[in-house]
Design an enzyme around this catalytic site. Sequence first.
Site, PDB file in Angstrom:
ATOM      1  N   TYR A 172       0.842  -1.115   0.094  1.00  0.00           N
ATOM      2  CA  TYR A 172      -0.113   0.000  -0.140  1.00  0.00           C
ATOM      3  C   TYR A 172       0.832   1.305   0.133  1.00  0.00           C
ATOM      4  O   TYR A 172       0.463   2.346  -0.294  1.00  0.00           O
ATOM      5  CB  TYR A 172      -0.960   0.003   1.251  1.00  0.00           C
ATOM      6  CG  TYR A 172      -2.023  -1.073   1.341  1.00  0.00           C
ATOM      7  CD1 TYR A 172      -2.193  -1.910   0.312  1.00  0.00           C
ATOM      8  CD2 TYR A 172      -2.900  -1.303   2.391  1.00  0.00           C
ATOM      9  CE1 TYR A 172      -3.156  -2.882   0.384  1.00  0.00           C
ATOM     10  CE2 TYR A 172      -3.735  -2.270   2.497  1.00  0.00           C
ATOM     11  CZ  TYR A 172      -3.733  -3.014   1.329  1.00  0.00           C
ATOM     12  OH  TYR A 172      -4.725  -4.230   1.301  1.00  0.00           O
ATOM     13  N   HIS A 193       0.307 -11.881   2.236  1.00  0.00           N
ATOM     14  CA  HIS A 193      -0.882 -10.897   1.327  1.00  0.00           C
ATOM     15  C   HIS A 193      -1.615 -11.920   0.368  1.00  0.00           C
ATOM     16  O   HIS A 193      -2.749 -11.760   0.059  1.00  0.00           O
ATOM     17  CB  HIS A 193      -0.117  -9.759   1.009  1.00  0.00           C
ATOM     18  CG  HIS A 193      -1.022  -8.630   0.413  1.00  0.00           C
ATOM     19  ND1 HIS A 193      -0.836  -7.357   0.355  1.00  0.00           N
ATOM     20  CD2 HIS A 193      -2.380  -8.708  -0.005  1.00  0.00           C
ATOM     21  CE1 HIS A 193      -1.670  -6.516   0.180  1.00  0.00           C
ATOM     22  NE2 HIS A 193      -2.859  -7.509  -0.207  1.00  0.00           N
TER      23      HIS A 193
END
Length: 266
Positions: free
Chosen positions: A39, A97
Amino acid sequence: MKMPAIGLGTFRLQGQTVIDSVLAGLELGYRHIDTAQIYGNETEIGLALRQSGLAREALFVTTKIWTANLAASALLDSLQASRDALGLERLDLTLIHWPSPGDEISVAESMEALALAQQRGLTRMIGVSNFPISHLRQALDVVGAGAIANQQIEIHPFLQNRKVRAFCQQMAIPVTAYMPLAYGKVMQDPVMQALADKHACSPARVALAWLLEQGYTVIPSSTRRENLEANLMAADLHLDDDDRVAIAALDRNERLASPDFAPAWD
Ligand SMILES: NC(=O)c1ccc[n+]([C@@H]2O[C@H](COP(=O)([O-])OP(=O)(O)OC[C@H]3O[C@@H](n4cnc5c(N)ncnc54)[C@H](OP(=O)(O)O)[C@@H]3O)[C@@H](O)[C@H]2O)c1
């Protein structure tokens, strides 16, 4: 500290926008922040956490290991970098992730490295994200039942992900629903709008209440204070069986997060 059932998502939010969202969220009462290495906002989130003045023990912070860092040689260093960017001594929860693209790095290698990071105190809990059942089985083989503190997957009325949810329930793996508002699509759906009208609230609140009552953690994101506040109150809404039947019928396997390296879904 246990994972609060309503967390704050931060995907896509950068710079001052993420600082403002996290600060407003913390002021309103959010205590669970969800970020990820990819991110690119861990440093800004760290700034907001410090600016809030809240005690470390009052916060629950999750990050996720990006696919480039899944090899044993890279995972621990990358988590140390995340921890430093966030200004934390250790994460509360660290997730893989995504499974390694094309399974280039084995689940066993990444899970062993993640378990080592936990032993070394870099993270209190460990878990996975976007793992289909086949990969969950491999992860369970390595760390054992009970060690996977969370699986984070896309769940909203249009993608109800029933198979993998059932497997997680069978294995007692707690689930977090990401993109719980289908990145805004929930607000445009006539059935969700009708349910919102019936309960004199927003479609967002209906979607979040529906997930929360099933025992899932939710991590909606918002850049608006009024939406952050409304989302935090979602647990107060009680749905009835007619509502549940109506939402169940909205499932159309509409997956919003499916990059080209995604695993074969269940
Ligand atoms: N593990 C993974 O691979 C993965 C993948 C995707 C996402 N995630 C996590 O899940 C989090 C949530 O997903 P997301 O951010 O993609 O989507 P989302 O939370 O489903 O939707 C966010 C969108 O809904 C709007 N919104 C929020 N609350 C609202 C309300 N009460 N009324 C009306 N609109 C509202 C927001 O706009 P405003 O800003 O205008 O409020 C924003 O456009 C992410 O931020 C991230 O932390 C994880």
